[in-house]
Write an enzyme that holds these catalytic residues in place. Sequence first.
Site, mmCIF file in Angstrom:
data_model
loop_
_atom_site.group_PDB
_atom_site.id
_atom_site.type_symbol
_atom_site.label_atom_id
_atom_site.label_comp_id
_atom_site.label_asym_id
_atom_site.label_seq_id
_atom_site.Cartn_x
_atom_site.Cartn_y
_atom_site.Cartn_z
ATOM 1 N N GLU A 50 0.832 -1.200 0.000
ATOM 2 C CA GLU A 50 0.000 0.000 0.000
ATOM 3 C C GLU A 50 0.871 1.256 0.000
ATOM 4 O O GLU A 50 0.713 2.155 -0.831
ATOM 5 C CB GLU A 50 -0.889 -0.041 1.233
ATOM 6 N N ASP B 261 -8.997 1.766 7.467
ATOM 7 C CA ASP B 261 -9.188 1.537 6.031
ATOM 8 C C ASP B 261 -10.278 2.457 5.489
ATOM 9 O O ASP B 261 -10.125 3.063 4.428
ATOM 10 C CB ASP B 261 -9.592 0.082 5.775
#
Length: 489
Positions: free
Chosen positions: A143, A357
């Site tokens: 990520e 998230d």
Amino acid sequence: MLTFPVASSWLALTALACAPSNQGSQVGSPAQASAVDQASSAAPASTSSQTGAAQTPPAAEPAPQGPPLRPAAKGAYFTGEYRNLFAELGHKPAEIDAKITKAYTQLFHGDPKEEAVMFAAGKNANGPKAYIMDIGNNDVRSEGMSYGMMIAVQVDRKDDFDALWNWARSHMYHADQRHPGFGYFSWQMRPDGTAIDENPAPDAEEYFATALFFASHRWGNGKGIYDYRKEALGLLDAMKNRKAIAGAVNANKRKTTLHALFNPEHKMVRFTPDADNFAKNGDHTDPSYHLPAFYELWAAWGPEADRAFWADAAKVSRDFFVKTTHPKTGLAPDYANFDGTPKAASWDAGTANFRYDAFRTAMNWAVDAAWWAKDPRETELSDRLLAFFDAQGPEYKANFTLDGKPIVDHGSLGLVAMNGVAALAASQPRGWRFVKDVYSREPPTGKWRYYDGMLYTMSLLHLSGKFRVIMPQAQPAAPAAAAAAAGKR
């Protein structure tokens, strides 16, 4: 002082040169636990209902805080016009550019002990290598690598982009066709380049592919791993079309089967392609992995046979945003089923709540609205979400049940950043409060600077109109090309 190359179209500043230096829960403050090991279990946390009554009573409509934001009626992809909300607040271009430069310089080239998240990692046959590190968890995540590459290409830093890509391709990428992760990237690594978890986190592949397209268009294609377009096309093909591969992962400690990163029936990105997780939790998604703004680009630039799929995926994700967000608060869960209902993971029931998230989901629909303007419901989503946070007051918490009950006592710069980007799609005057809040902040330092810093830097680019679709370089018209060729004879 050292002048580093920046995007000539928007930034030409001299910066001080400092020494260079998911799965799992995202970290925004010291109060948040470290990344979850999917093999472990956690005590169940309370979850919220999509349709439950709001726990926090809505505040009375505040006095106007400025003019309506008036989101663009036509997307920037078509017009080439990207709103600079900081400038619309009255900030001077040089001041805005200096703020972006400060964030980039500090996080990518600042003091390695307190500021930087990018660190040099030697060289190989492809040149210098570097990684983005989650300081708080002492690991390297796909990520963060993909975010770093996207930020670097947006500010025209080819040196940093190539060094990050080289590390990711050298250490995270699975090139062995027999490996279950073939064609994907391990989501979690140690800084020495060894894997902690060899499974992919699909949001990284999505950012990798789009950043590679942008690099191809900005700098042209090189050789080997720096043939950016070839790498992007190969990655898109694997994400959608790769067949299931069974085998051992994590240093042969576990056997599983990994599938394509997109569910072909639902046309949605998966939380994980791991069949073991399907057996325990069912195949499902992560709302913050839905990137319709990128899918539209893939429908234009990706493999021709798959372009219709990507166009459909963009429409599906827009519908999904409406389904998965709470009808009163606008909050999305960390994980969700394909029908939009919140998903409590077997190892952590708290994933049905709005946590780290989920911060990014609003950015995803807001950027889609700014670039494409194909769905007015995205404006409704931003207005609803920002109304909820406006009612929380200036020092709102970081995590909530979906119906609006705070579940932690701390705030998060990452959430402040993402709420600011949500204003790109908002129409109500209250949205300016969130843009102002981002502008008033400074880049983070200390142990938890990784996630907050990445989201903060991207928010500066989005809100200044500097996070752009980097289009393919224009080709000369046929007569002009012919004339040029004739002139060389």
